[in-house]
Design a protein around this motif. Structure first.
Motif, PDB file in Angstrom:
ATOM      1  N   LEU A  61     -17.265 -59.666 119.435  1.00 13.07           N
ATOM      2  CA  LEU A  61     -16.353 -58.993 118.268  1.00 13.07           C
ATOM      3  C   LEU A  61     -15.179 -59.685 118.293  1.00 13.07           C
ATOM      4  N   PRO A  62     -14.524 -59.900 117.013  1.00 14.93           N
ATOM      5  CA  PRO A  62     -13.336 -60.617 116.645  1.00 14.93           C
ATOM      6  C   PRO A  62     -12.424 -59.942 117.381  1.00 14.93           C
ATOM      7  N   PHE A  63     -11.264 -60.552 118.250  1.00 13.52           N
ATOM      8  CA  PHE A  63     -10.251 -60.278 118.678  1.00 13.52           C
ATOM      9  C   PHE A  63      -8.944 -60.087 117.651  1.00 13.52           C
ATOM     10  N   ILE A  64      -8.538 -58.900 117.469  1.00 13.27           N
ATOM     11  CA  ILE A  64      -7.361 -58.844 116.481  1.00 13.27           C
ATOM     12  C   ILE A  64      -6.046 -58.236 117.035  1.00 13.27           C
ATOM     13  N   ILE A  65      -4.978 -58.627 116.990  1.00 13.78           N
ATOM     14  CA  ILE A  65      -3.865 -58.095 117.186  1.00 13.78           C
ATOM     15  C   ILE A  65      -3.010 -57.384 116.099  1.00 13.78           C
ATOM     16  N   VAL A  66      -2.651 -56.284 116.114  1.00 12.56           N
ATOM     17  CA  VAL A  66      -1.926 -55.578 115.071  1.00 12.56           C
ATOM     18  C   VAL A  66      -0.335 -55.232 115.498  1.00 12.56           C
ATOM     19  N   HIS A 115     -16.104 -52.883 115.061  1.00 14.57           N
ATOM     20  CA  HIS A 115     -16.212 -54.149 114.657  1.00 14.57           C
ATOM     21  C   HIS A 115     -15.240 -55.182 114.992  1.00 14.57           C
ATOM     22  N   PHE A 116     -14.314 -54.816 116.026  1.00 10.98           N
ATOM     23  CA  PHE A 116     -13.086 -55.444 116.395  1.00 10.98           C
ATOM     24  C   PHE A 116     -12.812 -55.281 117.949  1.00 10.98           C
ATOM     25  N   GLN A 117     -12.290 -56.173 118.578  1.00 14.51           N
ATOM     26  CA  GLN A 117     -11.676 -55.894 119.946  1.00 14.51           C
ATOM     27  C   GLN A 117      -9.915 -56.031 119.298  1.00 14.51           C
ATOM     28  N   VAL A 118      -9.545 -54.856 119.919  1.00 18.93           N
ATOM     29  CA  VAL A 118      -8.041 -54.367 119.245  1.00 18.93           C
ATOM     30  C   VAL A 118      -7.026 -54.582 120.202  1.00 18.93           C
ATOM     31  N   GLU A 119      -5.733 -55.181 120.079  1.00 19.52           N
ATOM     32  CA  GLU A 119      -4.560 -54.959 120.794  1.00 19.52           C
ATOM     33  C   GLU A 119      -3.372 -54.600 119.893  1.00 19.52           C
ATOM     34  N   ASN A 147     -11.958 -55.348 107.439  1.00 18.59           N
ATOM     35  CA  ASN A 147     -13.253 -55.233 107.632  1.00 18.59           C
ATOM     36  C   ASN A 147     -14.151 -56.005 106.687  1.00 18.59           C
ATOM     37  N   THR A 148     -13.923 -56.069 105.319  1.00 16.08           N
ATOM     38  CA  THR A 148     -14.722 -56.863 104.402  1.00 16.08           C
ATOM     39  C   THR A 148     -14.260 -58.451 104.494  1.00 16.08           C
ATOM     40  N   TYR A 149     -13.077 -58.763 104.962  1.00 15.98           N
ATOM     41  CA  TYR A 149     -12.962 -60.141 105.331  1.00 15.98           C
ATOM     42  C   TYR A 149     -13.863 -60.703 106.252  1.00 15.98           C
ATOM     43  N   ILE A 150     -14.413 -60.167 107.365  1.00 16.51           N
ATOM     44  CA  ILE A 150     -15.206 -60.604 108.357  1.00 16.51           C
ATOM     45  C   ILE A 150     -16.593 -60.322 107.991  1.00 16.51           C
ATOM     46  N   GLN A 151     -16.924 -59.695 107.042  1.00 17.99           N
ATOM     47  CA  GLN A 151     -18.213 -59.373 106.231  1.00 17.99           C
ATOM     48  C   GLN A 151     -18.853 -58.513 107.301  1.00 17.99           C
TER      49      GLN A 151
END
Length: 422
Positions: free
Chosen positions: A35-40, A66-70, A145-149
């Motif tokens: 899963l894509p790793f996203i940092i907020v 849909h994400f790994q989140v930090e 979410n739309t950006y990563i399709q």
């Protein structure tokens, strides 16, 4: 084809109820190897609503599955040092901020793709009042979410309508977001119960109010703040379902002090048609199988169970053959979720679990464990189920992500929900 794998995880949510006291572990099966790793992060020198957006968006991204989140720190409003994030194996950077003007709130989302070293978009989202900031976070999550399709998560923006008790003999109907972080009372005064959305646009709400000691179904128009009477009954008057174009209602009525039955009401002709006829109780009708049939709860076996009939009120057939106390049902086309009582404690909390079945197969799937799990309701796309979970120590609103076998919980402190619709 990506290699399938399963992991055992603790499904905790930083802004939701800790799950250790509830369904602490679930086996998650996914078709993605990574899963894509996203940092907020939060852009510094901003008001408190920027921090609230940071927490809400972080939670939404986790719920999406849909994400790994930090959850990151506050940063300056300038392009990031991409190499630093690459070293941490981060794929996406989401930076949020908020501004207030004339009572409205505007949230800003800046999204960076670390691998390409580019700013993907810089977008603003506005809501008319400050307390509606959760909807800004939901829209931000949908955009990322739309950006990563990834599979669509538009259900996050759908409002919830709920009835909550305030004191003896009184309840209010409120609007909320799916986490119940936002709540706004819209119908007050007396006992207002069993709210149901009346159209796709969610501009109409049906609900029940006692008028002259009789339950009365009213139609409320959100845009005009007006109500009109639909039908009145003696012991029960509830809208249990509305068809896709809002022209047909399923009602539970007890006219002339008779037993409760399921009725079909045509909103354009105002024609009322009785679909079931039984000396006991038939209630809670739900449209199924492309709205050609109706599932409902009946005690015709001596205990509550799920049955079905067609819109002509023909033969009745049993749908559920599991459990001996199935007291609530919800539907999405051919799929049905129902509650089943699985303990019989004279004192203390009984166990109720939620099951999913398909009307065209022998498919059955248990969705919950432990506690009393009640009021299951499908999301608009049929891919999620909302429900209320009670344990000996706490209550929560639950979201089941059916495609991911995952659950998330949102605490219900000091809120006693009578019923709701999503």
């Amino acid at each position: 084809m990506p290699k399938r794998f399963s992991i055992l995880v603790l499904l905790c949510n930083l802004w939701a109820m800790p799950m250790m006291a509830l369904d602490a572990t679930l086996e998650i099966i996914t078709s993605s190897t990574k899963l894509p790793f996203i940092i907020v992060e939060h852009i510094a020198d901003n008001n408190e609503y920027g921090q609230k957006l940071l927490s809400q968006l972080s939670g939404d991204l986790r719920v999406s599955n849909h994400f790994q989140v930090e959850k990151g720190e506050s940063v300056k409003d300038k392009d990031p040092d991409f190499q630093t994030y690459k070293d941490k194996k981060i794929d996406l950077i989401a930076r949020v901020s908020a501004s207030k003007k004339s009572g409205a709130i505007t949230g800003r989302l800046v999204l960076y793709d670390v691998r390409s070293g580019k700013k993907i978009f810089d977008q603003e989202y506005t809501q008319p009042t400050l307390n509606r900031y959760p909807f800004i976070a939901h829209e931000m999550c949908i955009s990322i979410n739309t950006y990563i399709q990834a599979p669509r998560i538009d259900w996050m923006r759908e409002p919830v309508v709920l009835s909550k008790y305030t004191n003896s003999g009184n309840s209010v109907i409120a609007l909320a977001d799916y986490t119940l972080t936002f709540q706004q009372d819209i119908i007050q005064g007396g006992l207002n119960i069993f709210p149901k959305w009346g159209n796709k646009e969610k501009s109409i709400i049906y609900f029940t109010r006692y008028i002259n000691d009789k339950p009365t179904i009213l139609r409320y128009h959100l845009h005009t703040n007006t109500t009109e009477t639909i039908v009145q009954s003696d012991g029960m008057a509830v809208v249990s379902d509305v068809n896709s174009n809002g022209t047909k209602l399923l009602l539970s009525l007890t006219p002339n002090k008779s037993a409760a039955d399921v009725y079909l009401y045509e909103t354009q002709t105002k024609n009322l048609k009785r679909l079931t006829s039984f000396s006991g109780i038939d209630v809670g009708g739900k449209f199924i199988n492309n709205e050609r049939e109706v599932a409902f709860i009946s005690d015709r076996l001596g205990y509550p169970n799920v049955f079905a009939t067609n819109l002509e009120g023909g033969n009745v057939e049993q749908l559920v053959f599991h459990g001996r106390n199935n007291s609530a049902v919800a539907s999405h086309d051919k799929y049905i979720v129902y509650t089943s009582r699985e303990s019989n404690n004279e004192f203390g909390l009984n166990t109720f679990n939620i099951y999913l079945i398909a009307t065209n197969s022998d498919f059955i799937r248990r969705l919950t464990e432990k506690g009393s799990n009640q009021m299951p309701t499908f999301s608009k796309d049929g891919k999620n189920i909302m429900y209320i979970k009670h344990t000996d120590t706490q209550s929560a609103l639950g979201i089941i992500r059916l495609d991911y076998n995952s659950s998330y919980f949102f605490s219900l402190p000091k809120v006693k929900i009578q019923s709701y619709d999503w």
